[in-house]
Write a protein that holds these residues in place. Structure first.
Motif, mmCIF file in Angstrom:
data_model
loop_
_atom_site.group_PDB
_atom_site.id
_atom_site.type_symbol
_atom_site.label_atom_id
_atom_site.label_comp_id
_atom_site.label_asym_id
_atom_site.label_seq_id
_atom_site.Cartn_x
_atom_site.Cartn_y
_atom_site.Cartn_z
ATOM 1 N N VAL A 1 86.108 92.267 24.371
ATOM 2 C CA VAL A 1 86.983 91.591 25.377
ATOM 3 C C VAL A 1 88.069 92.720 25.778
ATOM 4 O O VAL A 1 88.387 92.857 27.133
ATOM 5 C CB VAL A 1 87.460 90.453 24.746
ATOM 6 N N VAL A 2 88.757 93.230 24.692
ATOM 7 C CA VAL A 2 89.588 94.414 25.213
ATOM 8 C C VAL A 2 89.131 95.293 25.970
ATOM 9 O O VAL A 2 89.617 95.872 27.224
ATOM 10 C CB VAL A 2 90.331 94.871 23.839
ATOM 11 N N ALA A 3 87.977 96.007 25.402
ATOM 12 C CA ALA A 3 87.218 97.248 26.303
ATOM 13 C C ALA A 3 86.854 96.575 27.662
ATOM 14 O O ALA A 3 87.147 97.454 28.671
ATOM 15 C CB ALA A 3 85.879 97.668 25.589
ATOM 16 N N ALA A 4 86.751 95.504 27.523
ATOM 17 C CA ALA A 4 86.027 94.999 29.330
ATOM 18 C C ALA A 4 87.181 94.957 29.985
ATOM 19 O O ALA A 4 87.072 95.332 31.402
ATOM 20 C CB ALA A 4 85.358 93.653 29.076
ATOM 21 N N GLY A 5 88.346 94.285 29.511
ATOM 22 C CA GLY A 5 89.529 94.433 30.397
ATOM 23 C C GLY A 5 90.179 95.805 30.808
ATOM 24 O O GLY A 5 90.690 95.743 31.661
ATOM 25 N N VAL A 6 90.108 96.714 29.562
ATOM 26 C CA VAL A 6 90.715 98.024 30.014
ATOM 27 C C VAL A 6 89.793 98.804 30.986
ATOM 28 O O VAL A 6 90.146 99.510 31.733
ATOM 29 C CB VAL A 6 90.758 98.588 28.828
ATOM 30 N N LEU A 7 88.433 98.810 30.598
ATOM 31 C CA LEU A 7 87.593 99.462 31.585
ATOM 32 C C LEU A 7 87.894 98.942 33.078
ATOM 33 O O LEU A 7 87.960 99.828 34.268
ATOM 34 C CB LEU A 7 86.062 99.492 31.463
ATOM 35 N N LEU A 8 87.831 97.680 33.483
ATOM 36 C CA LEU A 8 88.347 97.144 34.818
ATOM 37 C C LEU A 8 89.572 97.488 35.109
ATOM 38 O O LEU A 8 89.651 97.629 36.353
ATOM 39 C CB LEU A 8 87.831 95.348 34.393
ATOM 40 N N SER A 9 90.522 97.575 34.295
ATOM 41 C CA SER A 9 91.925 97.737 34.774
ATOM 42 C C SER A 9 91.802 99.238 35.238
ATOM 43 O O SER A 9 92.443 99.638 36.414
ATOM 44 C CB SER A 9 92.963 97.921 33.616
ATOM 45 N N ALA A 10 91.089 100.135 34.734
ATOM 46 C CA ALA A 10 90.771 101.465 35.304
ATOM 47 C C ALA A 10 90.138 101.684 36.441
ATOM 48 O O ALA A 10 90.300 102.556 37.492
ATOM 49 C CB ALA A 10 90.060 102.374 34.006
#
Lengths: 128, 489
Positions: free
Chosen positions: B201-210
């Motif tokens: 979930v963290v990775a999904a959020g971070v990638l989307l933020s980028a």
């Protein structure tokens, strides 16, 4: 049965794809800004005008919305304002622009003033 | 009437009771089994993992320090609004830009730190080096942003004032974070479900933020496009991607701090994350009402803004669920109180107030008013800021006696002062909307009439400082003493 991560990815990526599709489609349909207005937008951002003022309601709230400043105040008033900006504090005048920057900024205001933004801002009762 | 049970009767009654007892024993056995095992004790973590935890704690310390600084310097802005004629050393537009960039950056550093300090994966020395390089980059990048803004070099709209090289720096920080978290997910898939789910979930959020930051590195194109893309960061970070990250980090933090079984948390984490994302993606329409977009977008924005209340309801329900039977422990744990505060402001400031503001007939009048500023304080700090501080408070815990009472008092003051600041701005916004858009008063006249609201807001800001600085001190001071002893928490 699909695993939870896959289900989650499906749940978030489908709306995201639709959303980005709509966004880029909408942006692609926008008329390009006249070069002078685009230069004026760069002046607007570079000078930090949006920290105190809003355009289309977006920006800072201390200085008021400038979307319709050209039609409400008039070009001459704005030019006079920038030529002799009023004091904000005892030691500081309102920031100003001049020369080509001022011309571009006026073009930006002219462009924004004529944008069809669904009649925003609402006019007070009794005013047209 | 007396009921006589013979031997057979007693046997028939005992059987279901025995079956129920057997089921309960099996459930307890499952709960104590490997899947729900509490986090490996520090001594069982590899030295490199402990170094990654240390790096995470330094990120948290950086975030808490910047929060402390922000709670002081923001008073200059509120003073200037209340008494604009009084000269200040920094121009209003510069001060505001610094304030907004602090508000964006320190929660990111805090969430990075909290997520690193929760890692159970045996990391390599290379990952640790990359994490420390990321920390160095974060410090240098942020210092560069502040220096540029103080020199009057603006590179974009609200929240995105940093010149483009520093936005690229922030992008690099996010991508490194994604890389480390993706590795954690890959490891967790084979060894530890909690790590895998949190990291996913963290990775999904971070990638989307980028991805959402990319179109905002250089503001080009028509003004509607520039503003439209800007809200990818202003809205979809706050109500989408960063919400995913915060949800996962906070869930893992609560699992550790309150010892909540992970199998309780996981299903709700998926539901909450998916709902936040689904409603938030099209809820962005509530920022697009007056751009020259199609009128139907107002209906979309209003409906999805209403739907955004659903995940907030789930979050509120979860906080009650996890606190069941642990209320006393929760009340004495600053990390949990900060998370509860975040839930409260999510319901009140972000959800309820945000929804009311998104109703098109109301938005038409309050758009671009101080009400937006009030909502932003309650949503950005109240939700993301408090949640991040909660995760950081858990990450910076040490075995040393800490300043618990000071922390608890500081949290209470922070909440009270945020309410004063936020609602005074909401009041100012309502008055402004009426005076400007209904009564037709000149803007200068309106501002002079709002003086009392700005004075109350300034008082709220001073109170906020009396909570923020002690909280930052009470988190950092014990941690600093602990690491000076040569130990890592």
């Amino acid at each position: 049965m699909m695993s939870r991560p896959r289900l989650f990815l499906l749940a978030v990526s489908l709306p995201l794809i639709v959303f980005f599709g709509l966004l880029f489609f909408s942006v692609g349909r926008l008329e390009p800004m006249p070069p002078s207005a685009e230069a004026g937008q760069r002046v607007w951002l570079r000078k930090g005008c949006m920290e105190c003022h809003t355009v289309m309601g977006d920006g800072g709230y201390n200085g008021g919305d400038l979307t319709k400043s050209l039609s409400t105040r008039g070009r001459d008033w704005l030019l006079a304002f920038f030529a002799a900006p009023p004091p904000l504090t005892k030691n500081r005048l309102h920031p100003t622009v001049s020369g080509a920057n001022l011309t571009d900024l006026m073009s930006f205001f002219e462009y924004v003033d004529q944008l069809p933004i669904q009649g925003w801002p609402p006019l007070p009762a009794g005013k047209k | 009437m007396k009921i006589r049970l013979g031997k057979l009767g007693r046997l028939l009654l005992a059987a279901p009771l025995a079956a129920a007892a057997s089921v309960a024993r099996a459930r307890r056995a499952r709960e104590s089994a490997c899947e729900c095992d509490p986090a490996p004790r520090p001594s069982r973590l590899s030295p490199e993992t402990r170094r990654l935890h240390f790096c995470g704690q330094l990120f948290c310390a950086l975030a808490v320090s910047l929060f402390g600084v922000q709670s002081v310097v923001a008073n200059a802005g509120s003073f200037e609004l209340a008494w604009p004629a009084v000269p200040l050393p920094i121009a209003a537009e510069v001060g505001r830009a610094v304030h907004l960039n602090l508000a964006i950056n320190w929660p990111i550093y805090g969430l990075i730190g909290a997520s690193y300090s929760l890692t159970r994966m045996p990391v390599t020395a290379r990952i640790v080096k990359v994490a420390f390089a990321q920390l160095f980059l974060a410090v240098v990048n942020f210092a560069g942003i502040v220096a540029s803004l103080l020199l009057g070099r603006f590179g974009g709209g609200e929240y995105l004032e940093a010149p483009w090289p520093f936005k690229v720096g922030l992008l690099a920080i996010l991508l490194i974070w994604f890389g480390v978290t993706a590795k954690c997910y890959k490891w967790g898939k084979r060894h530890d479900r909690q790590s895998a789910v949190t990291a996913f979930v963290v990775a999904a959020g971070v990638l989307l933020s980028a991805l959402l930051l990319v179109p905002n590195i250089l503001p080009v194109g028509p003004v509607q496009a520039v503003e439209g893309f800007r809200y990818l960061v202003v809205h979809l970070w706050e109500e989408g991607s960063m919400e995913l990250v915060a949800a996962a980090v906070i869930a893992a933090t609560l699992a550790r701090v309150l010892d909540v079984p992970w199998h309780w948390i996981e299903p709700w984490l998926w539901v909450e994350s998916a709902l936040f994302f689904l409603s938030g993606t099209f809820g962005i329409a509530h920022h697009y009402y007056w751009f020259g977009t199609i009128p139907a977008l107002r209906l979309v924005g209003a409906v999805f803004s209403l739907l955004q209340l659903l995940p907030i309801g789930v979050v509120a329900f979860e906080s009650m669920l996890y606190s069941k039977g642990r209320v006393k422990a929760a009340l004495s744990t600053p990390a949990v109180l900060l998370v509860w505060s975040s839930v409260f402001w999510n319901v009140v400031g972000a959800g309820t107030l945000g929804f009311i503001m998104s109703i098109p007939a109301i938005n038409r009048y309050i758009h671009g008013s101080f009400m937006t500023s009030g909502h932003a304080h309650m949503a950005l700090f109240g939700v993301l800021g408090m949640g991040t501080l909660g995760a950081c408070a858990a990450a910076l815990e040490t075995p040393l006696p800490d300043w618990s009472r000071l922390r608890l008092a500081a949290i209470a003051i922070l909440n009270l002062s945020l309410g004063i600041m936020g609602f005074s701005l909401v009041g100012a916004g309502i008055a402004e909307a009426y005076l400007l858009r209904v009564a037709g008063m000149d803007f200068g006249g309106v501002i002079s009439l709002l003086h009392q609201y700005f004075t109350v807001r300034f008082i709220g800001g001073l109170m906020f400082m009396t909570g923020g600085v002690p909280l930052a001190f009470s988190l950092l001071h014990p941690y600093w003493k602990y690491i000076r002893r040569g130990e890592k928490a």
